[in-house]
Structure formats: structure tokens, C-alpha cells
Design an enzyme around this catalytic site. Structure first.
Site, PDB file in Angstrom:
ATOM      1  N   ARG A 146      33.537  49.258  32.710  1.00 51.74           N
ATOM      2  CA  ARG A 146      33.906  48.856  31.502  1.00 51.74           C
ATOM      3  C   ARG A 146      33.800  50.016  30.582  1.00 51.74           C
ATOM      4  NH1 ARG A 146      30.201  45.367  33.849  1.00 51.74           N
ATOM      5  NH2 ARG A 146      30.945  43.369  34.457  1.00 51.74           N
ATOM      6  N   LYS A 170      26.392  44.631  32.556  1.00 53.94           N
ATOM      7  CA  LYS A 170      25.949  43.309  31.955  1.00 53.94           C
ATOM      8  C   LYS A 170      24.391  43.362  32.487  1.00 53.94           C
ATOM      9  CE  LYS A 170      30.195  41.552  30.670  1.00 53.94           C
ATOM     10  NZ  LYS A 170      31.036  40.238  30.657  1.00 53.94           N
ATOM     11  N   HIS A 241      40.462  47.810  28.897  1.00 57.06           N
ATOM     12  CA  HIS A 241      40.464  46.959  30.090  1.00 57.06           C
ATOM     13  C   HIS A 241      41.366  46.920  30.987  1.00 57.06           C
ATOM     14  CE1 HIS A 241      36.582  44.577  30.588  1.00 57.06           C
ATOM     15  NE2 HIS A 241      37.248  43.674  31.442  1.00 57.06           N
ATOM     16  N   ARG A 244      40.942  48.810  34.045  1.00 62.52           N
ATOM     17  CA  ARG A 244      39.854  48.008  35.054  1.00 62.52           C
ATOM     18  C   ARG A 244      40.626  47.199  35.916  1.00 62.52           C
ATOM     19  NH1 ARG A 244      34.321  46.507  35.439  1.00 62.52           N
ATOM     20  NH2 ARG A 244      34.062  44.413  35.328  1.00 62.52           N
ATOM     21  N   HIS A 267      30.708  42.461  39.008  1.00 64.66           N
ATOM     22  CA  HIS A 267      30.910  41.053  38.691  1.00 64.66           C
ATOM     23  C   HIS A 267      29.618  40.338  39.456  1.00 64.66           C
ATOM     24  CE1 HIS A 267      35.487  40.965  38.081  1.00 64.66           C
ATOM     25  NE2 HIS A 267      34.726  41.351  36.959  1.00 64.66           N
ATOM     26  N   TYR A 276      42.046  38.502  40.644  1.00 61.68           N
ATOM     27  CA  TYR A 276      42.558  39.536  40.922  1.00 61.68           C
ATOM     28  C   TYR A 276      43.814  39.390  42.318  1.00 61.68           C
ATOM     29  CZ  TYR A 276      40.376  41.926  37.473  1.00 61.68           C
ATOM     30  OH  TYR A 276      39.612  42.358  36.272  1.00 61.68           O
TER      31      TYR A 276
END
Length: 295
Positions: A146, A170, A241, A244, A267, A276
Site C-alpha cells: 500500500r 494494517k 492502489h 497494487r 489480506h 482478483y
């Protein structure tokens, strides 16, 4: 109610270790909700009912807020009441069985390999800032990290000899991502030849520096990628993004397994990565429609 929100945010920070942006979202959502409730005449959180929550969500809808925003508010309010109930600060949870509006998942914008190459070849690697921009774009596409993770990198997070980068995603979760040959070459060139020219007095450990010699910001990188998207004459909406999304899609198109891509993207849930696979199927249909004589 303000004190209750403060305690909840403290809990999310200490016990859950959530990212700064996530904490700010919770704070913003709950402050707006409690402000609405108080204007309706409810000063005690124990007085609130499902009707107040529904009234607030209807207000958001009337204001034209996006479905994703309303859904996030529902999640924030739910988590808040669950915390209060668990800590015995209330004896009821009016958010029980509250349904979030269904969000239509949009397929992410993806560049073709040729479009990515055009974008990555945009910077002038003969000048310090151009060399930096080239290194950032190559690193972003090579790893799929990110933009917040990119600008947070320190010199110590990149191991060019071993060919990997370490980043914190995250929830401050660490992950190790391999680097390709071109990314290694460009990052090494930037560190050895460009970064010393951008660096001012002091000892900033940031990997990527702006022209003031300080850590480059997310906003700064946003402007950079927009600049090169214009240079590439891209007719697609290119954001940080986008690279990414392109990283993940190109890996899957070339045979990478979903679990590996999930790990590299950071993730928590594989269902997030699965979007995806829909992108690759869509692209296959497009190729089929153009190439098959009886399509």
C-alpha cells in the site's frame, strides 16, 4: 458519551492494535452518531434504542452518503455497543441483528503489463527526483504494498542483498515480500546516487525523501503518480492502489496461487484477495471475445 468513545478508542488501540486510519474512522463515525443522538434528546447511552440507530442511518442516506460509508458506520456502532456491554457500561445492545446495507463490489482498475511498463518508464532517472520516483514505482509494482506502507519504509526495512522488503501493514502486522531484479536495481541506484543528494542535515531514516530532505508523504506520492499517468497518456484512472491491483492480477494471470498473493498483499481474509480472480476471468473473456472467430 465522549468519555465512552475515548475509552473505546483506547481499547481498540491497546487491545486490538488497530491502524491509525482505522482508529480515526471509528472516532469520526461514533462522534457523529453520538452528536445525532444527543440532538435527539438522549444524553444517556442506556436510553438509546434501535430506533435512534435507524434514524441516524436514514439521515446518512438522506445526505447521499455512499453505501460503503453507511456500512462502515453500522460496523462502528455495533462494535461500540458490544464493547459497552462487555465492559458492563450498558445493559443492552440495540444494535443486535442490525443489518448492513449490501455493498456492490466493484472490480478494481487494472493496468495491462504494457501500460505498467509505460508508467514505470516515465521518470527521468538521470535526475535525483526522477531516480527516486522510478525506484518508488518499481518497488510498488514489484511488491503490491500500500502507498501508506511505501512511504513508511525506512532504510533498514529493505534488504537488497537478500532481495526482500519488510513492511508493517494494517494492525502493525509485519510481512516480508520478495523483490524482483528491476526493483532491486532501481532502489539500489536511488540509495547510492540519488538519496544522498536529497538528504539534508540530520539523520532521517526514511527510505524515500522529498526535496526538503524529509520523509515523502502519501499526498506527495499521489501527486507523483498522477504526474506520470499524464506523461503515459493513460486513459484509465491511475492511483497508487492501481499498481497494487495490477500486481495481484498479473501474478494470478501468470499462475501464482491465491494464498501466496494473499500473504504478499497482507489480506487478513482470503475472500478479499478473491476479487482478483474475478478480474482475471473478466480479462480472459475480453481476450476470448476479441480473438475467437466465432465468439
Amino acid at each position: 458519551m465522549k468519555d465512552l468513545i475515548t475509552q473505546f478508542i483506547h481499547y481498540l488501540t491497546v487491545e486490538r492494535g488497530l491502524a491509525k486510519n482505522t482508529l480515526e474512522s471509528y472516532q469520526r463515525d461514533l462522534t457523529a452518531y453520538c452528536t445525532y443522538v444527543q440532538k435527539e434528546g438522549f444524553t444517556d447511552i442506556n436510553q438509546t434504542t434501535r430506533a435512534q440507530i435507524m434514524g441516524y442511518l436514514m439521515r446518512l442516506q438522506e445526505q447521499g452518503r455512499a453505501t460503503a460509508t453507511i456500512s462502515r458506520n453500522v460496523a462502528s456502532i455495533r462494535a461500540f455497543y458490544q464493547f459497552l456491554l462487555r465492559e458492563k457500561m450498558t445493559d443492552k445492545d440495540p444494535s443486535v441483528n442490525l443489518e448492513s446495507p449490501k455493498i456492490e463490489k466493484k472490480l478494481p482498475q487494472v493496468l495491462s503489463v504494457t501500460e505498467v511498463e509505460t508508467l514505470l518508464n516515465g521518470p527521468d532517472a538521470h535526475i535525483p527526483t526522477g531516480m527516486r520516483d522510478k525506484a518508488m514505482l518499481e518497488l510498488l509494482y514489484a511488491t503490491g504494498i500500500r502507498v501508506s506502507e511505501l512511504v513508511s519504509l525506512n532504510l533498514s526495512d529493505v534488504n537488497l542483498a537478500m532481495g526482500f522488503v519488510k513492511c508493517f501493514g494494517k494492525g502493525s502486522k509485519e510481512r516480508i515480500i520478495p523483490l524482483g531484479r528491476l526493483a532491486i536495481e532501481n532502489v539500489r541506484g536511488y540509495i547510492e546516487r540519488s538519496r544522498p543528494l536529497l538528504k539534508k542535515r540530520g539523520s532521517d531514516e526514511a527510505l524515500f525523501l522529498n526535496h526538503h530532505g524529509r520523509r515523502l508523504s502519501r499526498q506527495g506520492f499521489w501527486k507523483i503518480i498522477k504526474k506520470y499517468a499524464q506523461v503515459a497518456n493513460s486513459n484509465k484512472e491511475v492511483t497508487p492502489h492501481t499498481l497494487r491491483h495490477s500486481f495481484a492480477t498479473h501474478l494470478l494471470e501468470n499462475g501464482a496461487d491465491l494464498r501466496s498473493v494473499q500473504e504478499m498483499l497482507g489480506h487478513a481474509d482470503i475472500s478479499t484477495t478473491q476479487i482478483y480472480t474475478h478480474v482475471t476471468k473478466t480479462r480472459l473473456k475480453e481476450v476470448y471475445a476479441k480473438a475467437h472467430p466465432r465468439a
